[in-house]
Design a protein around this motif. Sequence first.
Motif, mmCIF file in Angstrom:
data_model
loop_
_atom_site.group_PDB
_atom_site.id
_atom_site.type_symbol
_atom_site.label_atom_id
_atom_site.label_comp_id
_atom_site.label_asym_id
_atom_site.label_seq_id
_atom_site.Cartn_x
_atom_site.Cartn_y
_atom_site.Cartn_z
ATOM 1 N N HIS A 247 0.828 -1.202 0.000
ATOM 2 C CA HIS A 247 0.000 0.000 0.000
ATOM 3 C C HIS A 247 0.868 1.260 0.000
ATOM 4 O O HIS A 247 0.347 2.357 -0.193
ATOM 5 C CB HIS A 247 -0.914 0.011 1.222
ATOM 6 C CG HIS A 247 -1.811 -1.180 1.320
ATOM 7 N ND1 HIS A 247 -2.885 -1.396 0.482
ATOM 8 C CD2 HIS A 247 -1.769 -2.265 2.150
ATOM 9 C CE1 HIS A 247 -3.482 -2.532 0.802
ATOM 10 N NE2 HIS A 247 -2.825 -3.084 1.803
ATOM 11 N N SER A 266 -5.123 2.738 -1.612
ATOM 12 C CA SER A 266 -6.515 2.964 -1.988
ATOM 13 C C SER A 266 -7.405 2.940 -0.757
ATOM 14 O O SER A 266 -7.144 2.215 0.208
ATOM 15 C CB SER A 266 -6.975 1.883 -2.973
ATOM 16 O OG SER A 266 -8.383 1.815 -3.063
ATOM 17 N N ASP A 297 -6.289 -7.593 -3.873
ATOM 18 C CA ASP A 297 -6.125 -6.217 -4.331
ATOM 19 C C ASP A 297 -4.643 -6.010 -4.587
ATOM 20 O O ASP A 297 -3.822 -6.175 -3.667
ATOM 21 C CB ASP A 297 -6.592 -5.227 -3.258
ATOM 22 C CG ASP A 297 -8.084 -5.338 -2.970
ATOM 23 O OD1 ASP A 297 -8.840 -5.626 -3.910
ATOM 24 O OD2 ASP A 297 -8.480 -5.127 -1.807
ATOM 25 N N TYR A 299 -1.567 -3.536 -6.544
ATOM 26 C CA TYR A 299 -1.217 -2.266 -7.183
ATOM 27 C C TYR A 299 -0.367 -2.523 -8.424
ATOM 28 O O TYR A 299 0.177 -3.607 -8.625
ATOM 29 C CB TYR A 299 -0.463 -1.384 -6.194
ATOM 30 C CG TYR A 299 -1.294 -0.985 -4.994
ATOM 31 C CD1 TYR A 299 -2.129 0.122 -5.043
ATOM 32 C CD2 TYR A 299 -1.260 -1.740 -3.813
ATOM 33 C CE1 TYR A 299 -2.909 0.486 -3.952
ATOM 34 C CE2 TYR A 299 -2.039 -1.384 -2.719
ATOM 35 C CZ TYR A 299 -2.857 -0.275 -2.787
ATOM 36 O OH TYR A 299 -3.628 0.074 -1.707
ATOM 37 N N GLN A 317 -8.464 -4.317 -8.421
ATOM 38 C CA GLN A 317 -9.215 -4.752 -7.252
ATOM 39 C C GLN A 317 -9.473 -6.251 -7.294
ATOM 40 O O GLN A 317 -9.745 -6.822 -8.355
ATOM 41 C CB GLN A 317 -10.542 -3.989 -7.181
ATOM 42 C CG GLN A 317 -11.247 -4.088 -5.851
ATOM 43 C CD GLN A 317 -12.432 -3.138 -5.774
ATOM 44 O OE1 GLN A 317 -12.978 -2.734 -6.796
ATOM 45 N NE2 GLN A 317 -12.825 -2.772 -4.569
ATOM 46 N N ILE A 334 -8.872 0.487 -10.627
ATOM 47 C CA ILE A 334 -9.025 1.726 -9.863
ATOM 48 C C ILE A 334 -7.785 2.583 -10.064
ATOM 49 O O ILE A 334 -6.658 2.075 -10.073
ATOM 50 C CB ILE A 334 -9.218 1.416 -8.358
ATOM 51 C CG1 ILE A 334 -10.580 0.759 -8.130
ATOM 52 C CG2 ILE A 334 -9.088 2.673 -7.508
ATOM 53 C CD1 ILE A 334 -10.808 0.288 -6.711
ATOM 54 N N ILE A 336 -5.832 5.781 -8.378
ATOM 55 C CA ILE A 336 -5.676 6.644 -7.208
ATOM 56 C C ILE A 336 -4.874 7.864 -7.636
ATOM 57 O O ILE A 336 -3.921 7.739 -8.403
ATOM 58 C CB ILE A 336 -4.924 5.898 -6.087
ATOM 59 C CG1 ILE A 336 -5.616 4.564 -5.796
ATOM 60 C CG2 ILE A 336 -4.807 6.740 -4.826
ATOM 61 C CD1 ILE A 336 -4.664 3.476 -5.373
ATOM 62 N N TYR A 344 -3.316 11.993 -0.404
ATOM 63 C CA TYR A 344 -4.451 11.422 -1.129
ATOM 64 C C TYR A 344 -5.401 12.513 -1.603
ATOM 65 O O TYR A 344 -5.816 13.381 -0.836
ATOM 66 C CB TYR A 344 -5.183 10.451 -0.209
ATOM 67 C CG TYR A 344 -6.379 9.755 -0.789
ATOM 68 C CD1 TYR A 344 -6.240 8.577 -1.507
ATOM 69 C CD2 TYR A 344 -7.675 10.258 -0.596
ATOM 70 C CE1 TYR A 344 -7.350 7.906 -2.023
ATOM 71 C CE2 TYR A 344 -8.784 9.601 -1.102
ATOM 72 C CZ TYR A 344 -8.616 8.434 -1.820
ATOM 73 O OH TYR A 344 -9.711 7.780 -2.330
ATOM 74 N N GLU A 347 -9.829 8.761 -5.786
ATOM 75 C CA GLU A 347 -9.640 7.585 -6.628
ATOM 76 C C GLU A 347 -10.897 7.337 -7.445
ATOM 77 O O GLU A 347 -11.972 7.832 -7.114
ATOM 78 C CB GLU A 347 -9.276 6.352 -5.803
ATOM 79 C CG GLU A 347 -10.297 5.930 -4.773
ATOM 80 C CD GLU A 347 -9.761 4.805 -3.893
ATOM 81 O OE1 GLU A 347 -9.993 3.638 -4.253
ATOM 82 O OE2 GLU A 347 -9.108 5.105 -2.873
#
Length: 393
Positions: A247, A266, A297, A299, A317, A334, A336, A344, A347
């Motif tokens: 993450h 996310s 999930d 990235y 996802q 998704i 982001i 952040y 997203e």
Amino acid sequence: MYKLFYLLLFSTTFISCSNSIVSSKNEQAGRLQSKYNLIVNSEKKILLDDYTAPKSPYMQIYQDTSGIKMLTLLNPYNNSIYFYNYTNGEFIKKIHYNKEGANAVLSIAGYYIKNTDSIFLYNRPLVELVLADYKGQVKQRFSLKGSEPDWALFYPQYAFSTVCPIFEKDNHIILTGLCPFSIKESSIDKFLFTTCINLDNNQIKHYHSYPAQIYGKNANWEDPLFMQVYPTISSTGKIVHSFTASHEIYISNWNSNVSQSLYGGSNVARTIYSIDWDFLSERTPRELIYTHYLQQDLYSAILYDPWRKIYYRFMQQGIKNATTRTQLNEKPLIIIFMDEQFEYLGEKLIGTAEEWNWTNSFVTEEGLNIEYIDPKDIEETYMNFKIFTIKQI
């Protein structure tokens, strides 16, 4: 090894279990507030010839000395690089490379155009980088593998794409590679996935190791899909790496093994787990790898937009109930978006890989370009792009 203060310092907690399952928990899940939305601002079409299909395996935006911005793309069918005017979509030229003879490049699987006299080509079968020109003449070859029979245990392999490109930094050609299998705990700090070629003296050096808290401890990530690394250059000239199972994003100098991690996840991502299988004792079943990839999930690409001073990070996802009958392109995609300090901003779920060939994504003044698979273009006449920009909510 990792003290309590270290775990509190970062927003992602990593836990290693006795059976070598490593988990990456998203501490920020459900807490993030969106300030911006991602919208389609415009579209672009590139007319293709009879020998070129959509979903090219590699692209590069290139601007020549006359100032014309070109979209270049790889045609693996005829081992050529095609040049199009990015603004109006018109075909300009193509450069063909022979597969036989003194100037042979057996199979191009990535490239970097410095100028028309210096085009670096990744020759996949020989694991080498070839320096050539616009006439197809080879000037120099750089071997990217060691001479040892087990070289793959120590040197990276490569799966280049538009979102994992070959690029130049400080007169060095930078190649982001990967380890295609799980890394043993004893080698986690030794395997370096970035290859740097000094254009002044042709020396090759390696940098950047996988984060030990995720990929160490004999954690099972037994497939290149989990081990792929995605780079981008930050606003300050540093390399930002996005790892599939983290993450966080990792920031470092291109020629340093020291990195800083920051949260870049996310709002809907769940805990990411390594595969529950001891790869040291027995080969991991392909069916297990396949379903695990679908259910997690994960990235992927990270791109910097210097015109808007934001980062886009992609996440596929997980599908909780996915089986071996589920297709890889069914995973929801998704995007982001974060500011220059990786704060952040929001997203957006844009669809699935059935309609978005996200590996062909790049940033221009117009916005974030993503190849779109138009269901109406049955004959695959065009390469289609939709261009996204962010808008304040």
